[in-house]
Design a protein around this motif. Structure first.
Motif, short mmCIF file in Angstrom:
data_model
loop_
_atom_site.label_atom_id
_atom_site.label_comp_id
_atom_site.label_asym_id
_atom_site.label_seq_id
_atom_site.Cartn_x
_atom_site.Cartn_y
_atom_site.Cartn_z
N ASN A 74 -67.92 -10.65 6.83
CA ASN A 74 -67.26 -11.94 6.63
C ASN A 74 -67.93 -13.10 7.38
O ASN A 74 -67.32 -14.15 7.55
CB ASN A 74 -65.77 -11.88 7.01
N THR A 75 -69.17 -12.93 7.82
CA THR A 75 -69.83 -14.01 8.54
C THR A 75 -70.58 -14.97 7.61
O THR A 75 -70.92 -16.07 8.04
CB THR A 75 -70.81 -13.46 9.60
N GLY A 76 -70.84 -14.55 6.37
CA GLY A 76 -71.55 -15.43 5.44
C GLY A 76 -72.86 -15.91 6.03
O GLY A 76 -73.68 -15.12 6.47
N ASP A 116 -68.62 -22.09 13.29
CA ASP A 116 -70.06 -22.30 13.16
C ASP A 116 -70.85 -21.24 13.92
O ASP A 116 -72.06 -21.11 13.76
CB ASP A 116 -70.49 -23.70 13.57
N THR A 165 -72.83 -18.04 8.64
CA THR A 165 -72.49 -18.48 9.99
C THR A 165 -73.45 -17.86 11.00
O THR A 165 -73.85 -16.70 10.87
CB THR A 165 -71.04 -18.06 10.33
N HIS A 219 -57.12 -29.99 10.41
CA HIS A 219 -58.31 -29.16 10.59
C HIS A 219 -58.96 -29.52 11.91
O HIS A 219 -59.43 -30.63 12.09
CB HIS A 219 -59.24 -29.38 9.40
N SER A 264 -62.54 -17.98 10.41
CA SER A 264 -62.16 -19.30 9.91
C SER A 264 -63.33 -19.99 9.21
O SER A 264 -64.49 -19.84 9.61
CB SER A 264 -61.68 -20.16 11.09
N GLU A 265 -63.00 -20.77 8.20
CA GLU A 265 -64.02 -21.56 7.48
C GLU A 265 -64.73 -22.54 8.40
O GLU A 265 -65.87 -22.91 8.16
CB GLU A 265 -63.38 -22.35 6.35
N CYS A 266 -64.05 -22.99 9.45
CA CYS A 266 -64.65 -23.98 10.35
C CYS A 266 -65.55 -23.35 11.40
O CYS A 266 -66.19 -24.07 12.18
CB CYS A 266 -63.57 -24.85 11.00
#
Length: 150
Positions: free
Chosen positions: A94-96, A38, A98, A1, A34-36
């Protein structure tokens, strides 16, 4: 990761493309963020303003018309860009939680700059998902034109 290993100071991932068109809306499974991540930089082209919604200008005309509230062949106005920028099916998809930074690109003259500024101010008034928008010409050596704050 990549993020947790600390091997990079900055990692940029291009998540979605408009296939060289000036306007785009994401498909069902896009953008793949991506989950990572920011920060998400949501890019939109000021050069599309005043042009008609056609396959030559817009990637996925059906999605653009649905999200922006514009008809095929109708002229794109700043409010249509605003709709894409503030929509959970558009630039915010899909930005949640972030951080999102809208980047209004391709500002090549004072008229386009005024329309981009209008777009940014209206978008800022319609959502709390971002606190500023960047106005730029990414092809220039010095791309930054301005930052429009809430």
């Amino acid at each position: 990761h990549f993020k947790t290993e600390g091997k990079f100071d900055l990692l940029l991932i291009k998540a979605d493309g408009a296939r060289s068109r000036l306007l785009k809306a994401p498909a069902e499974l896009e953008p793949p963020i991506s989950e990572c991540a920011d920060t998400v930089i949501a890019v939109i082209s000021a050069k599309a303003i005043g042009k008609r919604v056609t396959d030559n200008i817009a990637h996925r005309v059906d999605r653009v018309t649905a999200i922006a509230g514009v008809y095929e062949n109708e002229k794109i106005m700043p409010i249509h860009h605003v709709s894409i920028l503030v929509s959970n099916e558009g630039a915010l998809k899909n930005t949640g939680t972030t951080k999102v930074i809208p980047l209004i690109n391709m500002i090549d003259n004072k008229e386009t700059e005024q329309l981009a500024r209008q777009t940014a101010m209206e978008a800022l008034s319609m959502t709390d998902r971002f606190d500023y928008a960047v106005l730029a010409v990414m092809r220039n050596t010095d791309p930054m034109i301005d930052i429009v704050y809430r």
